[in-house]
Design an enzyme around this catalytic site. Structure first.
Site, short mmCIF file in Angstrom:
data_model
loop_
_atom_site.label_atom_id
_atom_site.label_comp_id
_atom_site.label_asym_id
_atom_site.label_seq_id
_atom_site.Cartn_x
_atom_site.Cartn_y
_atom_site.Cartn_z
N LYS A 173 10.15 37.15 66.68
CA LYS A 173 10.73 37.26 68.02
C LYS A 173 10.65 38.72 68.50
O LYS A 173 10.40 39.63 67.73
CB LYS A 173 12.18 36.77 68.00
CG LYS A 173 12.31 35.33 67.48
CD LYS A 173 11.48 34.34 68.29
CE LYS A 173 11.65 32.89 67.89
NZ LYS A 173 10.94 32.50 66.66
C1 PLP Z 1 12.15 27.19 70.17
C2 PLP Z 1 12.85 27.60 68.90
N1 PLP Z 1 14.08 27.12 68.63
C3 PLP Z 1 14.73 27.48 67.51
C4 PLP Z 1 14.17 28.34 66.58
C5 PLP Z 1 14.92 28.67 65.33
O1 PLP Z 1 15.16 30.05 65.16
P1 PLP Z 1 15.68 30.62 63.78
O2 PLP Z 1 14.50 30.80 62.90
O3 PLP Z 1 16.32 31.93 64.14
O4 PLP Z 1 16.67 29.66 63.23
C6 PLP Z 1 12.89 28.85 66.82
C7 PLP Z 1 12.26 29.76 65.85
O5 PLP Z 1 11.09 29.99 65.81
C8 PLP Z 1 12.21 28.48 68.00
O6 PLP Z 1 10.97 28.93 68.29
#
Ligand code: PLP
Length: 384
Positions: A173
């Site tokens: 990110k």
């Molecule tokens: C659209 C979306 N939602 C949720 C997540 C989940 O993020 P995390 O890895 O911080 O739990 C991601 C991670 O890539 C994502 O791209």
């Protein structure tokens, strides 16, 4: 990206010894809230756990239906499943890769309680239409802004349109704390409840207890909570990343603008589309591989050619990826709910034909030129 500022930042909690959720997490939350222009920001151990907390706070339960896009990271839907509720997948708009509000409206039933629009790759979903549709059907709206750092519509940051939003600080990110997430909300009740639920359901945080004078006072536990706290080491990293957020976004946009310019000559690759009034955060620069108009009939053939291009690029040291997954069509969901590509043609095409080009703030002009040259060369080789 990290530099000496991040290295210095993570040393501070180690020096003081306060490494669990504490003062740095609190500062990171306030800086994030100020950046997004939202009254409350609540940090969590990841975006997925932030999402879990938000749905718990909204009271999602068994038998409920929640509308989610068919093209997204699996955790958008997984979290709905955690509650015994059903994610109802909707097809996307292939130009933006985001949820199509008309398709979402058709998916509403008497059991639908909410909708989770996703701001994929740093581009906001069509929030005016999503909010209007949700209001018509009395649904809550929570925004999956995992990729949405810096994404705005008419100056308004994503994560501030619905009841709540959540962001990811995974290393892919725009700003990162290793792992980590943030809930944003204007609703004081949701902020209070998610902050309590992330900390085992405790009525007072460790920090509040340690800063208080009544050593005998422990927290009360009225609700079933989780341990989803962010550590202060991550909080310190988050503060350092916020300090360079404007520069990170500026660099991402400049590199994306250069790609936009240079890719117009490649008819077989569709660069990201930005609707008027939208600001893209460019968490990723995701294009659509379309040497011919993609359909379910030719998608397998085009997918094979795209993969040849990607393999050649990998061999030349250029890392590319597909954008994300057609979550509706991964084995777990396709098997459980008997879902097929015919039901989600755009999500399936996006899964098979999306192509993410390298983009990172410290990318030099020479590196970008190399990517562009190799891309053109790899395509010529794949179709010759
Ligand atoms: C659209 C979306 N939602 C949720 C997540 C989940 O993020 P995390 O890895 O911080 O739990 C991601 C991670 O890539 C994502 O791209």
């Amino acid at each position: 990206m990290f530099g000496p500022e991040e290295l210095a930042a993570v040393q501070k909690p180690i020096e003081t010894g306060w490494v669990v959720q504490g003062p740095f997490v609190k500062t990171f939350e306030s800086r994030f809230a100020a950046f997004a222009g939202v009254p409350h920001a609540v940090a969590a151990s990841s975006c997925t756990t932030a999402l879990h907390l938000a749905l718990a706070a909204l009271g999602v339960g068994r038998g409920d239906e929640v509308i989610v896009p068919a093209f997204t990271w699996v955790s958008t839907a997984h979290v709905v499943e955690y509650f015994g509720a059903t994610p109802v997948f909707c097809d996307i708009d292939l130009a933006t890769f985001n949820l199509n509000p008309d398709v979402a409206a058709d998916a509403v039933t008497a059991r639908t309680v909410g909708i989770i629009p996703v701001h994929l790759f740093g581009l906001c979903a069509e929030m005016d239409r999503v909010m209007a549709m949700a209001a018509r059907h009395h649904l809550w709206v929570v925004e999956d802004a995992a990729c949405g750092f810096g994404a705005r519509i008419a100056g308004r940051h994503c994560g501030t349109f619905g009841d709540a939003g959540w962001f990811s600080f995974h290393p892919r990110k725009s700003i990162t704390t290793g792992a980590g997430g943030m809930i944003t909300t204007a609703r004081a009740d949701l902020a209070e409840r998610t902050a309590m639920l992330r900390d085992h359901g405790a009525s007072r945080s460790d920090l509040a207890r340690h800063q208080g004078t009544a050593a005998f006072l422990v927290a009360e536990y009225h609700h079933l909570g989780y341990n989803y706290r962010m550590t202060d080491i991550q909080g310190a990293l988050g503060c350092a990343q916020m300090a360079r957020a404007a520069w990170i976004l500026e660099r991402r946009r400049a590199i994306a603008a250069e790609y936009d310019d240079r890719l117009t000559s490649l008819e077989w690759l569709e660069p990201p589309v930005i609707p008027t009034g939208y600001e893209h955060g460019y968490q990723a620069y995701v294009c659509l591989f379309r040497p011919e108009a993609p359909t379910l009939a030719n998608v397998d053939r085009l997918h094979a050619t795209r993969n040849t291009v990607m393999t050649t690029l990998e061999q030349r040291g250029v890392a590319t990826r597909q954008g994300t997954h057609a979550a509706a069509l991964v084995d777990y969901y396709a098997g459980k709910y008997t879902l097929t590509p015919q039901q989600f043609p755009n999500a399936w095409i996006a899964d098979r034909l999306s192509l993410t080009l390298p983009l990172y703030p410290q990318m030099t002009g020479e590196e970008q030129q190399f990517v562009l040259d190799e891309l053109a060369r790899a395509f010529r080789a794949a179709v010759s």
